[in-house]
Design a protein around this motif. Structure first.
Motif, PDB file in Angstrom:
ATOM      1  N   ALA A 160      12.659  42.199  34.568  1.00  0.00           N
ATOM      2  CA  ALA A 160      13.086  42.305  33.171  1.00  0.00           C
ATOM      3  C   ALA A 160      14.594  42.157  33.058  1.00  0.00           C
ATOM      4  O   ALA A 160      15.096  41.536  32.114  1.00  0.00           O
ATOM      5  CB  ALA A 160      12.633  43.633  32.573  1.00  0.00           C
ATOM      6  N   VAL A 182      11.030  44.221  27.742  1.00  0.00           N
ATOM      7  CA  VAL A 182      12.048  43.235  27.374  1.00  0.00           C
ATOM      8  C   VAL A 182      12.293  43.250  25.873  1.00  0.00           C
ATOM      9  O   VAL A 182      13.441  43.195  25.415  1.00  0.00           O
ATOM     10  CB  VAL A 182      11.631  41.821  27.838  1.00  0.00           C
ATOM     11  CG1 VAL A 182      12.648  40.773  27.372  1.00  0.00           C
ATOM     12  CG2 VAL A 182      11.509  41.777  29.361  1.00  0.00           C
ATOM     13  N   VAL A 239       9.340  37.745  22.222  1.00  0.00           N
ATOM     14  CA  VAL A 239       9.022  37.974  23.631  1.00  0.00           C
ATOM     15  C   VAL A 239       7.543  37.708  23.904  1.00  0.00           C
ATOM     16  O   VAL A 239       7.182  37.111  24.925  1.00  0.00           O
ATOM     17  CB  VAL A 239       9.405  39.409  24.040  1.00  0.00           C
ATOM     18  CG1 VAL A 239       8.929  39.710  25.455  1.00  0.00           C
ATOM     19  CG2 VAL A 239      10.920  39.591  23.953  1.00  0.00           C
ATOM     20  N   PHE A 241      16.061  39.333  30.727  1.00  0.00           N
ATOM     21  CA  PHE A 241      16.889  39.743  29.608  1.00  0.00           C
ATOM     22  C   PHE A 241      18.295  39.169  29.722  1.00  0.00           C
ATOM     23  O   PHE A 241      18.950  38.893  28.724  1.00  0.00           O
ATOM     24  CB  PHE A 241      16.947  41.262  29.536  1.00  0.00           C
ATOM     25  CG  PHE A 241      17.610  41.800  28.307  1.00  0.00           C
ATOM     26  CD1 PHE A 241      18.776  42.532  28.392  1.00  0.00           C
ATOM     27  CD2 PHE A 241      17.067  41.567  27.054  1.00  0.00           C
ATOM     28  CE1 PHE A 241      19.390  43.032  27.252  1.00  0.00           C
ATOM     29  CE2 PHE A 241      17.665  42.066  25.911  1.00  0.00           C
ATOM     30  CZ  PHE A 241      18.840  42.796  26.015  1.00  0.00           C
TER      31      PHE A 241
END
Length: 223
Positions: free
Chosen positions: A66, A129, A159, A70
């Motif tokens: 993540a 996320v 997402v 991100f």
């Protein structure tokens, strides 16, 4: 030699996560805890001294992934500070390159619990996320200011779409980064544009959203 001096050196959580990622990259998205331990050069009991259970290790792998996913959005939410067309394209390209480097990590984190070694191992990548994205987006929106009501829904939608389409993209025999970016770009911008229009803002994808908002709210020009 004392008993204490014969003890093997400690192995950190990061070292074990690194080993787990190597196993996943090499062997596929359905590994065993034994394989993780062997790759890290430790016994399974020693692995469980660092991680309380499978869920703990899976969460650490998920957090690492993540963080990488991100990071593609940029440290300052560049979507607001650069023209959306350029910012979205760059973020999606960086994301796609990262996915292709570790496709089995993505598959491991997004497969259903039914295919896991138990429901305890489930890791909600989308929620993790999206939560980070929404938190950063809300902070930026509040500083402009912009009505951020519903930003969590926007973040989760973006997402969620990206994860579903990533899964579809990886099903291709030879996933093409350019094709992924091109197809997802339009959908992501469409959702952002709809969010802004819902607040009476018409944004030009060739002009930074921050500039558009500053023109509508002159008091934000110095932010």
């Amino acid at each position: 030699m004392t008993r204490a001096s014969r003890r093997p050196p400690p192995v950190s959580r990061d070292v074990i996560v690194d080993a787990a990622i190597r196993v996943l990259d090499r062997d596929g998205p359905r590994p065993s805890m034994d394989a993780f331990a062997v790759e890290a050069g430790i016994t399974k009991p020693r692995l469980y001294r660092q991680f309380t259970d499978k869920a703990d290790l899976y969460a650490a792998i998920g957090t690492r992934f993540a963080d990488s996913a991100f990071a593609a959005t940029g440290p300052d939410l560049t979507l607001l500070l650069q023209p959306p067309n350029a910012a979205i394209g760059r973020a999606l390209n960086d994301y796609a390159v990262g996915i292709l480097a570790h496709p089995n990590i993505f598959r491991f984190l997004t497969q259903t619990s039914a295919n896991r070694e138990g429901a305890a191992g489930q890791y909600d990548l989308a929620s993790t996320v999206a939560g980070r994205f929404a938190e950063r987006a809300r902070a930026v929106a509040d500083s402009i200011p912009l009505d951020a009501e519903g930003i969590e829904y926007l973040a989760r939608a973006i997402v969620g779409v990206m994860i579903v389409l990533t899964d579809l993209w990886l099903s291709d025999a030879e996933p093409d980064t350019g094709e992924f970016v091109g197809r997802v770009h339009e959908l992501v911008w469409g959702m952002i544009d709809a969010f802004l229009r819902g607040r009476g803002i018409t944004a030009d994808p060739g002009v930074p959203i921050f500039v558009t908002l500053a023109a509508l709210n002159p008091d934000a020009g110095g932010v």
